[in-house]
Design a protein around this motif. Structure first.
Motif, PDB file in Angstrom:
ATOM      1  N   LEU A  31       0.881  -1.073  -0.121  1.00 25.28           N
ATOM      2  CA  LEU A  31       0.017  -0.093  -0.054  1.00 25.28           C
ATOM      3  C   LEU A  31       0.769   1.074  -0.023  1.00 25.28           C
ATOM      4  N   LYS A  32       0.396   2.417  -0.436  1.00 22.94           N
ATOM      5  CA  LYS A  32       0.810   3.848  -0.329  1.00 22.94           C
ATOM      6  C   LYS A  32       1.223   3.961   1.150  1.00 22.94           C
ATOM      7  N   ARG A  33       2.125   4.762   1.486  1.00 20.52           N
ATOM      8  CA  ARG A  33       2.088   5.102   2.952  1.00 20.52           C
ATOM      9  C   ARG A  33       0.750   5.763   3.391  1.00 20.52           C
ATOM     10  N   SER A  34       0.263   6.531   2.626  1.00 18.77           N
ATOM     11  CA  SER A  34      -0.954   7.303   3.346  1.00 18.77           C
ATOM     12  C   SER A  34      -2.120   6.229   3.672  1.00 18.77           C
ATOM     13  N   SER A  35      -2.293   4.983   2.698  1.00 16.06           N
ATOM     14  CA  SER A  35      -3.163   4.207   2.599  1.00 16.06           C
ATOM     15  C   SER A  35      -2.908   3.336   3.822  1.00 16.06           C
TER      16      SER A  35
END
Length: 53
Positions: A31-35
Motif C-alpha cells: 500500500l501507499k504510505r497514506s493508505s
C-alpha cells in the motif's frame, strides 16, 4: 482479505497461514504510505480484529 473490516486476523491465519505481523508487513509493502496509515488506524480500533476465544 485484510482490507475488509469484517475479516479477523484469526480468519486470515486459518485460511492463509499468515500471522498478524506478516499480514501487516505485506500491507505495508503493497500500500501507499497514506493508505497503510488509514488501514492501520481502522484495524487498531475495530472489534473484529480477533475472533472471541
Amino acid at each position: 482479505m485484510a482490507w475488509c473490516d469484517k475479516t479477523s486476523f484469526d480468519s486470515i491465519q486459518d485460511q492463509t497461514g499468515l500471522a498478524e505481523k506478516e499480514v501487516i508487513k505485506i500491507m505495508r509493502s503493497n500500500l501507499k504510505r497514506s493508505s497503510f496509515k488509514v488501514w492501520r488506524e481502522r484495524v487498531y480500533g475495530r472489534k473484529a480484529k480477533h475472533e472471541k476465544k
